[in-house]
Design an enzyme around this catalytic site. Structure first.
Site, PDB file in Angstrom:
ATOM      1  N   ILE A  44      26.908  28.026  17.543  1.00  0.00           N
ATOM      2  CA  ILE A  44      26.028  29.192  17.422  1.00  0.00           C
ATOM      3  C   ILE A  44      24.732  29.009  18.224  1.00  0.00           C
ATOM      4  O   ILE A  44      24.050  29.978  18.555  1.00  0.00           O
ATOM      5  CB  ILE A  44      25.723  29.457  15.926  1.00  0.00           C
ATOM      6  CG1 ILE A  44      25.360  30.903  15.676  1.00  0.00           C
ATOM      7  CG2 ILE A  44      24.664  28.508  15.387  1.00  0.00           C
ATOM      8  CD1 ILE A  44      25.388  31.296  14.206  1.00  0.00           C
TER       9      ILE A  44
ATOM     10  N   GLY B 213      21.521  12.457  14.420  1.00  0.00           N
ATOM     11  CA  GLY B 213      21.148  13.866  14.294  1.00  0.00           C
ATOM     12  C   GLY B 213      22.198  14.744  13.653  1.00  0.00           C
ATOM     13  O   GLY B 213      22.192  15.962  13.850  1.00  0.00           O
TER      14      GLY B 213
ATOM     15  N   HIS C  42      32.752  16.969  12.775  1.00  0.00           N
ATOM     16  CA  HIS C  42      32.951  17.873  13.914  1.00  0.00           C
ATOM     17  C   HIS C  42      32.706  17.125  15.211  1.00  0.00           C
ATOM     18  O   HIS C  42      31.855  16.250  15.281  1.00  0.00           O
ATOM     19  CB  HIS C  42      32.039  19.106  13.828  1.00  0.00           C
ATOM     20  CG  HIS C  42      30.593  18.775  13.648  1.00  0.00           C
ATOM     21  ND1 HIS C  42      30.059  18.442  12.426  1.00  0.00           N
ATOM     22  CD2 HIS C  42      29.564  18.721  14.524  1.00  0.00           C
ATOM     23  CE1 HIS C  42      28.775  18.200  12.562  1.00  0.00           C
ATOM     24  NE2 HIS C  42      28.440  18.350  13.830  1.00  0.00           N
TER      25      HIS C  42
HETATM   26  P1  AMP Z   1      25.375  18.263  14.229  1.00  0.00           P
HETATM   27  O1  AMP Z   1      23.912  18.177  14.506  1.00  0.00           O
HETATM   28  O2  AMP Z   1      26.204  17.276  15.013  1.00  0.00           O
HETATM   29  O3  AMP Z   1      25.671  18.222  12.744  1.00  0.00           O
HETATM   30  O4  AMP Z   1      25.823  19.676  14.798  1.00  0.00           O
HETATM   31  C1  AMP Z   1      25.875  20.834  14.018  1.00  0.00           C
HETATM   32  C2  AMP Z   1      26.091  21.986  14.977  1.00  0.00           C
HETATM   33  O5  AMP Z   1      26.542  23.115  14.248  1.00  0.00           O
HETATM   34  C3  AMP Z   1      24.843  22.424  15.719  1.00  0.00           C
HETATM   35  O6  AMP Z   1      25.070  22.293  17.133  1.00  0.00           O
HETATM   36  C4  AMP Z   1      24.652  23.890  15.298  1.00  0.00           C
HETATM   37  O7  AMP Z   1      24.177  24.701  16.341  1.00  0.00           O
HETATM   38  C5  AMP Z   1      26.049  24.266  14.861  1.00  0.00           C
HETATM   39  N1  AMP Z   1      26.152  25.358  13.901  1.00  0.00           N
HETATM   40  C6  AMP Z   1      25.431  25.522  12.770  1.00  0.00           C
HETATM   41  N2  AMP Z   1      25.816  26.631  12.122  1.00  0.00           N
HETATM   42  C7  AMP Z   1      26.820  27.175  12.856  1.00  0.00           C
HETATM   43  C8  AMP Z   1      27.643  28.336  12.706  1.00  0.00           C
HETATM   44  N3  AMP Z   1      27.526  29.163  11.679  1.00  0.00           N
HETATM   45  N4  AMP Z   1      28.559  28.592  13.666  1.00  0.00           N
HETATM   46  C9  AMP Z   1      28.686  27.775  14.728  1.00  0.00           C
HETATM   47  N5  AMP Z   1      27.957  26.664  14.921  1.00  0.00           N
HETATM   48  C10 AMP Z   1      27.023  26.365  13.998  1.00  0.00           C
END
Ligand code: AMP
Length: 117
Positions: free
Chosen positions: A34, A96, A103
Site C-alpha cells: 500500500i 523494521g 511476508h
Molecule cells: P514490514 O515493515 O516488513 O512489516 O512491512 C510491512 C509492509 O506492509 C509495509 O511495506 C506496508 O506498507 C505494508 N502494508 C501495510 N498495510 C498494508 C495493506 N493494507 N495493504 C498492503 N500493504 C500494506
C-alpha cells in the site's frame, strides 16, 4: 508474540479487506504494498498464520519454498526477471518488521542500492 487473527494481512487473506492481488496459489497470496518503496513493490505472504521467520517450523519448508517460487513467477509475469528484483524478509525490531504475519517484500522497477538501509 501470539498470532493476531485480527491483523491486517489475516483480513486480506480472508478477503475481508481489499488488496490489489497479483498472484495466488493454494498456500500463498501476493498483493501490492500500500506504500510502495519501488515501482514494483509486492508482498508475498503464506496463507498459514506465521508471525516471523523465528516462528518457522521445519515442516514449513514447503511454504517458504512456495513463497520464493511465487516471486519467480511474479517476476516473469511483470517482466522484470532479467533486469532484476530484490526479495526481503524483515524480522523483528532491528529489521523494521511492522506487521507480524510473515511476508516477503518483492522490489523491482529501479536500480537497488547496496548495502540496504
Ligand atoms: P514490514 O515493515 O516488513 O512489516 O512491512 C510491512 C509492509 O506492509 C509495509 O511495506 C506496508 O506498507 C505494508 N502494508 C501495510 N498495510 C498494508 C495493506 N493494507 N495493504 C498492503 N500493504 C500494506
Amino acid at each position: 508474540m501470539p498470532y493476531d487473527e485480527n491483523g491486517i494481512f489475516a483480513a486480506i487473506i480472508r478477503k475481508e479487506i481489499p488488496a490489489k492481488i497479483v498472484h495466488e496459489t493454494d498456500n500463498v497470496l501476493a498483493f501490492e504494498d500500500i506504500n510502495p518503496k519501488a515501482p514494483n513493490h509486492i508482498l508475498i505472504v503464506p496463507k498459514l498464520q506465521i508471525e516471523t521467520v523465528n516462528d518457522l517450523q521445519d515442516d514449513h519448508a514447503q511454504i517458504i519454498g512456495e513463497m520464493v517460487l511465487a516471486a519467480r513467477d511474479i517476476a516473469a509475469e511483470i517482466g522484470v526477471a532479467e533486469k532484476g528484483y530484490r526479495l526481503v524478509i524483515n524480522t523483528n525490531a532491528d529489521a523494521g518488521q511492522e506487521i507480524f504475519h510473515l511476508h516477503m517484500h518483492f522490489f523491482a522497477g529501479r536500480k537497488m542500492t547496496w548495502p540496504p538501509g
